[in-house]
Design a protein around this motif. Structure first.
Motif, PDB file in Angstrom:
ATOM      1  N   ASP A 195       0.810  -1.210   0.000  1.00  0.00           N
ATOM      2  CA  ASP A 195       0.000   0.000   0.000  1.00  0.00           C
ATOM      3  C   ASP A 195       0.844   1.260   0.000  1.00  0.00           C
ATOM      4  N   ASN A 196       2.117   1.159   0.376  1.00  0.00           N
ATOM      5  CA  ASN A 196       3.000   2.329   0.420  1.00  0.00           C
ATOM      6  C   ASN A 196       3.731   2.575  -0.887  1.00  0.00           C
ATOM      7  N   GLY A 197       3.558   1.697  -1.859  1.00  0.00           N
ATOM      8  CA  GLY A 197       4.211   1.893  -3.146  1.00  0.00           C
ATOM      9  C   GLY A 197       5.719   1.777  -3.032  1.00  0.00           C
ATOM     10  N   THR A 198       6.432   2.633  -3.748  1.00  0.00           N
ATOM     11  CA  THR A 198       7.891   2.635  -3.705  1.00  0.00           C
ATOM     12  C   THR A 198       8.373   3.275  -2.404  1.00  0.00           C
ATOM     13  N   HIS A 199       9.118   2.517  -1.609  1.00  0.00           N
ATOM     14  CA  HIS A 199       9.567   3.015  -0.317  1.00  0.00           C
ATOM     15  C   HIS A 199      10.735   2.168   0.177  1.00  0.00           C
ATOM     16  N   VAL A 200      11.312   2.578   1.293  1.00  0.00           N
ATOM     17  CA  VAL A 200      12.320   1.785   1.990  1.00  0.00           C
ATOM     18  C   VAL A 200      11.849   1.598   3.427  1.00  0.00           C
ATOM     19  N   HIS A 201      11.965   0.369   3.909  1.00  0.00           N
ATOM     20  CA  HIS A 201      11.619   0.062   5.299  1.00  0.00           C
ATOM     21  C   HIS A 201      12.901   0.090   6.107  1.00  0.00           C
ATOM     22  N   PHE A 202      12.968   0.940   7.134  1.00  0.00           N
ATOM     23  CA  PHE A 202      14.188   1.157   7.910  1.00  0.00           C
ATOM     24  C   PHE A 202      13.946   0.827   9.378  1.00  0.00           C
ATOM     25  N   GLU A 203      14.859   0.049   9.954  1.00  0.00           N
ATOM     26  CA  GLU A 203      14.761  -0.338  11.367  1.00  0.00           C
ATOM     27  C   GLU A 203      16.096  -0.107  12.069  1.00  0.00           C
ATOM     28  N   ILE A 204      16.012   0.188  13.367  1.00  0.00           N
ATOM     29  CA  ILE A 204      17.182   0.261  14.248  1.00  0.00           C
ATOM     30  C   ILE A 204      16.957  -0.712  15.399  1.00  0.00           C
ATOM     31  N   ARG A 205      17.925  -1.574  15.648  1.00  0.00           N
ATOM     32  CA  ARG A 205      17.800  -2.555  16.723  1.00  0.00           C
ATOM     33  C   ARG A 205      19.017  -2.494  17.627  1.00  0.00           C
ATOM     34  N   LYS A 206      18.744  -2.587  18.914  1.00  0.00           N
ATOM     35  CA  LYS A 206      19.803  -2.618  19.935  1.00  0.00           C
ATOM     36  C   LYS A 206      19.622  -3.892  20.749  1.00  0.00           C
ATOM     37  N   SER A 207      20.615  -4.769  20.679  1.00  0.00           N
ATOM     38  CA  SER A 207      20.568  -6.068  21.374  1.00  0.00           C
ATOM     39  C   SER A 207      19.340  -6.865  20.959  1.00  0.00           C
ATOM     40  N   GLY A 208      18.944  -6.750  19.694  1.00  0.00           N
ATOM     41  CA  GLY A 208      17.825  -7.503  19.151  1.00  0.00           C
ATOM     42  C   GLY A 208      16.474  -6.857  19.321  1.00  0.00           C
ATOM     43  N   ALA A 209      16.376  -5.768  20.076  1.00  0.00           N
ATOM     44  CA  ALA A 209      15.091  -5.094  20.307  1.00  0.00           C
ATOM     45  C   ALA A 209      14.938  -3.921  19.351  1.00  0.00           C
ATOM     46  N   GLU A 210      13.724  -3.782  18.802  1.00  0.00           N
ATOM     47  CA  GLU A 210      13.464  -2.703  17.862  1.00  0.00           C
ATOM     48  C   GLU A 210      13.312  -1.372  18.599  1.00  0.00           C
ATOM     49  N   LEU A 211      13.904  -0.324  18.028  1.00  0.00           N
ATOM     50  CA  LEU A 211      13.799   1.025  18.565  1.00  0.00           C
ATOM     51  C   LEU A 211      13.104   1.921  17.549  1.00  0.00           C
ATOM     52  N   ASN A 212      12.503   2.983  18.035  1.00  0.00           N
ATOM     53  CA  ASN A 212      11.801   3.916  17.159  1.00  0.00           C
ATOM     54  C   ASN A 212      12.828   4.791  16.437  1.00  0.00           C
ATOM     55  N   PRO A 213      12.997   4.631  15.130  1.00  0.00           N
ATOM     56  CA  PRO A 213      14.015   5.425  14.416  1.00  0.00           C
ATOM     57  C   PRO A 213      13.773   6.919  14.509  1.00  0.00           C
ATOM     58  N   GLU A 214      12.502   7.339  14.529  1.00  0.00           N
ATOM     59  CA  GLU A 214      12.216   8.772  14.589  1.00  0.00           C
ATOM     60  C   GLU A 214      12.753   9.406  15.861  1.00  0.00           C
TER      61      GLU A 214
END
Length: 287
Positions: A195-214
């Motif tokens: 649904d988002n069309g052309t995009h990049v999915h970006f994640e930041i993880r610390k010790s395996g846990a997801e953090l809010n990139p914003e």
């Protein structure tokens, strides 16, 4: 008595009257002053050299894997070349966020909603764009996921990793060392976030846990290293509980879908048995 002092006075007067006397006197004084200035400057320069030699420090590189100080001073950037033309179309799901942000952090796939573990970034003109390394690191993995598309994983210090998914083209390989701003590939489309069309999915993880990139954009990399491991473990536990609840919901839905069929079958069998028994009952009544 006066005649005795005429000789020396006359000599000094004769000397003073010479044309060369005062120029010679000035030159002598100038030479003395110049000598004193040069001597003072030499003493000052020698003292400055001694101080600079004492203050100068040359680090000894005993550890080849020592982390440069510049890496600690890096500021986490969005993985795009021009942030002004980028738009976050899907947010990171945060339980503490307001209702609107939580709704914008849900991804609809296969008639079900999933919590976003990163952010989806698209261009304002909906066209493809170059995806850049948010911080310096080493390419740990390059793979193709059937739902997320091409995925690149970068490893950093302090057990920090960054994930780049929904890539159309990949221009790096595992083991490559990248500097912040180096190109990873280009943004593309995937099935999970279609649904988002052309995009990049970006994640930041610390010790395996997801953090809010914003929460970490335009923040120093050291801010990630200061994240407490306890909070990371808590987030992992919440994620596991949420996944277990979702799986239980699926099982309950499947069971709920199967129950009516079994009840119908039982009702049919009961009705058939009742119809078979009714004639016998009537016959018994007649008898």
């Amino acid at each position: 008595m006066n005649e005795e002092f005429k000789g020396p006075k006359n000599k000094w007067r004769q000397i003073f009257r010479k044309k060369w006397f005062f120029p010679a006197l000035y030159l002598t004084i100038a030479a003395v002053l110049l000598t004193a200035v040069v001597w003072y400057q030499n003493i000052d320069s020698d003292t400055a050299d001694d101080r600079s030699a004492e203050d100068h420090y040359t680090p000894v590189m005993n550890d080849e894997d020592a982390e440069p100080v510049l890496d600690q001073q890096e500021v986490i950037a969005m993985p795009v070349a021009n942030e002004d033309e980028a738009e976050i179309v899907t947010k990171f799901f945060d339980y503490d966020a307001d209702q609107e942000d939580r709704q914008n952090a849900l991804v609809l796939y296969n008639n079900r909603y999933y919590q976003s573990t990163g952010v989806d970034i698209a261009a304002a003109n909906a066209e493809t764009f170059d995806v850049l390394a948010a911080i310096s690191g080493t390419v740990e993995e390059v793979k193709e996921d059937p739902l997320l598309g091409n995925v690149v994983v970068l490893a950093h210090n302090e057990d920090i990793k960054t994930y780049y998914a929904s890539l159309e083209e990949v221009s790096v390989s595992a083991g490559d060392k990248l500097t912040q701003g180096d190109k990873l590939g280009t943004a593309g489309k995937n099935i999970f976030g279609k649904d988002n069309g052309t995009h990049v999915h970006f994640e930041i993880r610390k010790s395996g846990a997801e953090l809010n990139p914003e929460s970490y954009f335009n923040q120093p990399v050291s801010s990630l290293a200061n994240v407490e491991e306890d909070s990371a473990v808590t987030e992992e536990g919440e994620t596991d509980e949420a996944s277990e609840e979702s799986s239980n919901d699926v099982e309950q839905e499947d069971n709920a879908g199967e129950q009516p069929v079994e009840e119908d079958v039982e009702e049919d069998s009961d009705s058939e048995s009742n119809t078979d028994e009714e004639p016998e009952t009537e016959e018994n009544i007649e008898e």
